[in-house]
Design a protein around this motif. Structure first.
Motif, mmCIF file in Angstrom:
data_model
loop_
_atom_site.group_PDB
_atom_site.id
_atom_site.type_symbol
_atom_site.label_atom_id
_atom_site.label_comp_id
_atom_site.label_asym_id
_atom_site.label_seq_id
_atom_site.Cartn_x
_atom_site.Cartn_y
_atom_site.Cartn_z
ATOM 1 N N THR A 6 0.830 -1.205 0.000
ATOM 2 C CA THR A 6 0.000 0.000 0.000
ATOM 3 C C THR A 6 0.864 1.254 0.000
ATOM 4 N N ASP A 7 1.877 1.268 0.844
ATOM 5 C CA ASP A 7 2.767 2.426 0.924
ATOM 6 C C ASP A 7 3.486 2.676 -0.397
ATOM 7 N N THR A 8 3.956 1.612 -1.017
ATOM 8 C CA THR A 8 4.683 1.747 -2.281
ATOM 9 C C THR A 8 3.780 2.283 -3.381
ATOM 10 N N ARG A 10 0.973 3.901 -3.050
ATOM 11 C CA ARG A 10 0.577 5.273 -2.711
ATOM 12 C C ARG A 10 1.687 6.258 -3.049
ATOM 13 N N ARG A 11 2.913 5.859 -2.766
ATOM 14 C CA ARG A 11 4.061 6.725 -3.064
ATOM 15 C C ARG A 11 4.168 6.968 -4.573
ATOM 16 N N VAL A 12 3.954 5.941 -5.363
ATOM 17 C CA VAL A 12 4.004 6.106 -6.824
ATOM 18 C C VAL A 12 2.960 7.119 -7.270
ATOM 19 N N ARG A 13 1.739 6.976 -6.770
ATOM 20 C CA ARG A 13 0.678 7.920 -7.159
ATOM 21 C C ARG A 13 1.005 9.346 -6.714
ATOM 22 N N ARG A 14 1.543 9.483 -5.513
ATOM 23 C CA ARG A 14 1.889 10.808 -4.998
ATOM 24 C C ARG A 14 3.007 11.438 -5.832
ATOM 25 N N LEU A 15 4.001 10.646 -6.201
ATOM 26 C CA LEU A 15 5.087 11.162 -7.034
ATOM 27 C C LEU A 15 4.582 11.564 -8.416
ATOM 28 N N GLN A 16 3.642 10.790 -8.959
ATOM 29 C CA GLN A 16 3.074 11.149 -10.264
ATOM 30 C C GLN A 16 2.321 12.470 -10.182
ATOM 31 N N LEU A 17 1.641 12.700 -9.089
ATOM 32 C CA LEU A 17 0.968 13.994 -8.895
ATOM 33 C C LEU A 17 1.978 15.128 -8.801
ATOM 34 N N ASN A 18 3.095 14.869 -8.121
ATOM 35 C CA ASN A 18 4.150 15.883 -8.022
ATOM 36 C C ASN A 18 4.717 16.228 -9.392
ATOM 37 N N VAL A 19 4.882 15.231 -10.239
ATOM 38 C CA VAL A 19 5.373 15.477 -11.604
ATOM 39 C C VAL A 19 4.373 16.349 -12.363
ATOM 40 N N ASN A 20 3.095 16.075 -12.202
ATOM 41 C CA ASN A 20 2.066 16.881 -12.867
ATOM 42 C C ASN A 20 2.107 18.333 -12.374
ATOM 43 N N PHE A 57 10.050 -2.286 -8.698
ATOM 44 C CA PHE A 57 9.972 -3.043 -7.454
ATOM 45 C C PHE A 57 8.581 -3.661 -7.289
ATOM 46 N N ALA A 58 7.548 -2.872 -7.529
ATOM 47 C CA ALA A 58 6.173 -3.367 -7.400
ATOM 48 C C ALA A 58 5.916 -4.509 -8.386
ATOM 49 N N GLN A 59 6.469 -4.382 -9.576
ATOM 50 C CA GLN A 59 6.287 -5.430 -10.576
ATOM 51 C C GLN A 59 6.981 -6.716 -10.126
ATOM 52 N N LYS A 60 8.189 -6.605 -9.571
ATOM 53 C CA LYS A 60 8.898 -7.778 -9.075
ATOM 54 C C LYS A 60 8.127 -8.465 -7.948
ATOM 55 N N MET A 61 7.403 -7.677 -7.169
ATOM 56 C CA MET A 61 6.632 -8.213 -6.056
ATOM 57 C C MET A 61 5.229 -8.658 -6.500
ATOM 58 N N ASN A 62 4.949 -8.530 -7.800
ATOM 59 C CA ASN A 62 3.634 -8.855 -8.375
ATOM 60 C C ASN A 62 2.525 -8.006 -7.754
ATOM 61 N N TRP A 63 2.821 -6.743 -7.533
ATOM 62 C CA TRP A 63 1.829 -5.807 -7.007
ATOM 63 C C TRP A 63 1.320 -4.968 -8.163
ATOM 64 N N SER A 64 0.082 -4.568 -8.080
ATOM 65 C CA SER A 64 -0.471 -3.626 -9.053
ATOM 66 C C SER A 64 -1.516 -2.778 -8.363
ATOM 67 N N ASP A 65 -1.936 -1.709 -8.997
ATOM 68 C CA ASP A 65 -2.949 -0.832 -8.443
ATOM 69 C C ASP A 65 -4.305 -1.512 -8.361
ATOM 70 N N HIS A 66 -4.504 -2.558 -9.106
ATOM 71 C CA HIS A 66 -5.827 -3.172 -9.227
ATOM 72 C C HIS A 66 -6.031 -4.368 -8.306
ATOM 73 N N GLN A 67 -5.036 -4.682 -7.467
ATOM 74 C CA GLN A 67 -5.175 -5.817 -6.558
ATOM 75 C C GLN A 67 -5.808 -5.420 -5.265
#
Length: 67
Positions: A6-8, A10-20, A57-67
């Motif tokens: 969840t933290d990872t 969330r961090r990706v989404r927050r960083l994407q907002l910062n880029v925007n 990292f999320a991909q290696k851990m088999n994590w996605s936003d839709h899980q």
């Protein structure tokens, strides 16, 4: 482990907002304040690198936003 996922993600989404936000700031600063624009571009590159590392990292851990 769920907390790390969840933290990872969330961090990706927050960083994407910062880029925007940086993109928006660049539009107003680009002509008037070239040094500020250069600094913002460098920060944007750093954030994009961090995003790609976290996504990898999320991909290696088999994590996605839709899980």
């Amino acid at each position: 482990m769920k907390s790390n996922k969840t933290d990872t993600l969330r961090r990706v989404r927050r960083l994407q907002l910062n880029v925007n936000e940086i993109d928006s700031a660049l539009l107003s600063a680009s002509l008037k304040y070239p040094f500020v624009s250069q600094t913002l571009m460098l920060k944007k590159q750093e954030l994009k690198l961090e995003i790609s590392e976290l996504k990898e990292f999320a991909q290696k851990m088999n994590w996605s936003d839709h899980q």
